[in-house]
Design an enzyme around this catalytic site. Structure first.
Site, PDB file in Angstrom:
ATOM      1  N   CYS A 264      -1.504   6.033   4.170  1.00 44.92           N
ATOM      2  CA  CYS A 264      -0.761   7.292   4.036  1.00 44.92           C
ATOM      3  C   CYS A 264      -1.784   8.428   3.864  1.00 44.92           C
ATOM      4  O   CYS A 264      -2.984   8.165   3.726  1.00 44.92           O
ATOM      5  CB  CYS A 264       0.167   7.214   2.823  1.00 44.92           C
ATOM      6  SG  CYS A 264      -0.711   7.317   1.237  1.00 44.92           S
TER       7      CYS A 264
ATOM      8  N   HIS B  45      -1.680   2.693  -4.845  1.00 44.19           N
ATOM      9  CA  HIS B  45      -1.612   1.996  -3.566  1.00 44.19           C
ATOM     10  C   HIS B  45      -2.807   1.043  -3.458  1.00 44.19           C
ATOM     11  O   HIS B  45      -3.847   1.265  -4.101  1.00 44.19           O
ATOM     12  CB  HIS B  45      -1.666   3.015  -2.419  1.00 44.19           C
ATOM     13  CG  HIS B  45      -0.377   3.745  -2.189  1.00 44.19           C
ATOM     14  ND1 HIS B  45      -0.144   4.507  -1.079  1.00 44.19           N
ATOM     15  CD2 HIS B  45       0.745   3.815  -2.934  1.00 44.19           C
ATOM     16  CE1 HIS B  45       1.070   5.027  -1.143  1.00 44.19           C
ATOM     17  NE2 HIS B  45       1.639   4.631  -2.266  1.00 44.19           N
TER      18      HIS B  45
ATOM     19  N   GLU C 157      -5.100   0.644  -1.256  1.00 44.64           N
ATOM     20  CA  GLU C 157      -6.371   1.244  -0.825  1.00 44.64           C
ATOM     21  C   GLU C 157      -7.085   1.948  -1.985  1.00 44.64           C
ATOM     22  O   GLU C 157      -8.299   1.827  -2.151  1.00 44.64           O
ATOM     23  CB  GLU C 157      -6.140   2.257   0.306  1.00 44.64           C
ATOM     24  CG  GLU C 157      -5.485   1.679   1.558  1.00 44.64           C
ATOM     25  CD  GLU C 157      -3.970   1.851   1.543  1.00 44.64           C
ATOM     26  OE1 GLU C 157      -3.327   1.541   0.516  1.00 44.64           O
ATOM     27  OE2 GLU C 157      -3.432   2.304   2.565  1.00 44.64           O
TER      28      GLU C 157
ATOM     29  N   CYS D 180      -4.190   7.928   0.813  1.00 47.08           N
ATOM     30  CA  CYS D 180      -5.178   6.857   0.979  1.00 47.08           C
ATOM     31  C   CYS D 180      -6.182   7.181   2.082  1.00 47.08           C
ATOM     32  O   CYS D 180      -7.376   6.881   1.954  1.00 47.08           O
ATOM     33  CB  CYS D 180      -4.464   5.535   1.241  1.00 47.08           C
ATOM     34  SG  CYS D 180      -3.497   5.013  -0.206  1.00 47.08           S
TER      35      CYS D 180
END
Lengths: 146, 146
Positions: free
Chosen positions: A81, A51, A53, A84
């Site tokens: 999420c 992801h 992040e 992260c």
């Protein structure tokens, strides 16, 4: 300045879009300078952890030579999420600026709040920017998918 | 077999120990075979995301060529933190075997439960093994630090 950094985060999100990835972008800022930027690469890398992040945090740690990102702020287009949000806690990022909330898996208050949870070992400031462009990018992406 | 896989996870944790890292190890198993193994490398790599679970998930995704680890089980010596629990959800790992609970940041029931949370988009089976050696390894590590 906040607007400029979110703009750069949006530019990152748009790069995901070109790769047919869910468009999410993140930048990490220290002393008013962007030190790391990344976009979602889950499908491209076939890596569940890729992801925006996580990739941005890894880059910032690498650049600064430390896993402690105290004094660093993250600007992210979509509410992180649980994975992260957990990485933001682990890295001790000081402030989090979020473009738009994620009602499905948002872990900064929408579904669960890991970022500001007294039961956990770290607490990060959250600033909601309610940026329509961040949301529109996602809405249009999923509309095109249908 | 469960005992053997946890033994291998413990062997990984001991490798962290040699590096003066908090001793946590993880292995990922598919079709009764270990396909990925990793230990905590946060200090060595100076990477806030370099927990055993994240590193093992990245290796398994890389090996299988997919971010979806459905049908894979993870054996981890210590209850995953929110970041790692979130990564377990993201990667769709089917079953989780945990050596010992973490009362400080455990995100599989001790402090918070991300793994079995109906508000989130995925649910993973948890098997608690209550393995004393997993706990002793950590207790002795922190005792030596004092």
């Amino acid at each position: 300045m906040i607007k400029d950094f979110m703009h750069e985060s949006l530019e990152e999100a748009k790069r995901s879009l070109f790769l047919n990835e869910v468009p999410v972008g993140a930048v990490i800022v220290k002393d008013n300078k962007i030190i790391a930027r990344a976009h979602n690469l889950r499908e491209t890398l076939q890596d569940a952890t890729a992801h925006a992040e996580i990739l941005a945090i890894k880059k910032a740690c690498d650049l600064l030579g430390t896993w402690r990102l105290t004094g660093c702020d993250m600007y992210v287009t979509l509410e992180p999420c649980p994975m992260c949000a957990g990485a933001i806690l682990q890295s001790r990022i000081s402030k989090l600026y979020i473009g738009i909330f994620d009602p499905s898996v948002g872990a900064c208050g929408s579904v669960i709040n890991l970022i500001q949870n007294d039961a956990l070992n770290h607490w990060t400031e959250i600033n909601w920017l309610y940026n329509a462009e961040c949301g529109n990018l996602l809405t249009n992406f999923f509309k095109d998918k249908r």
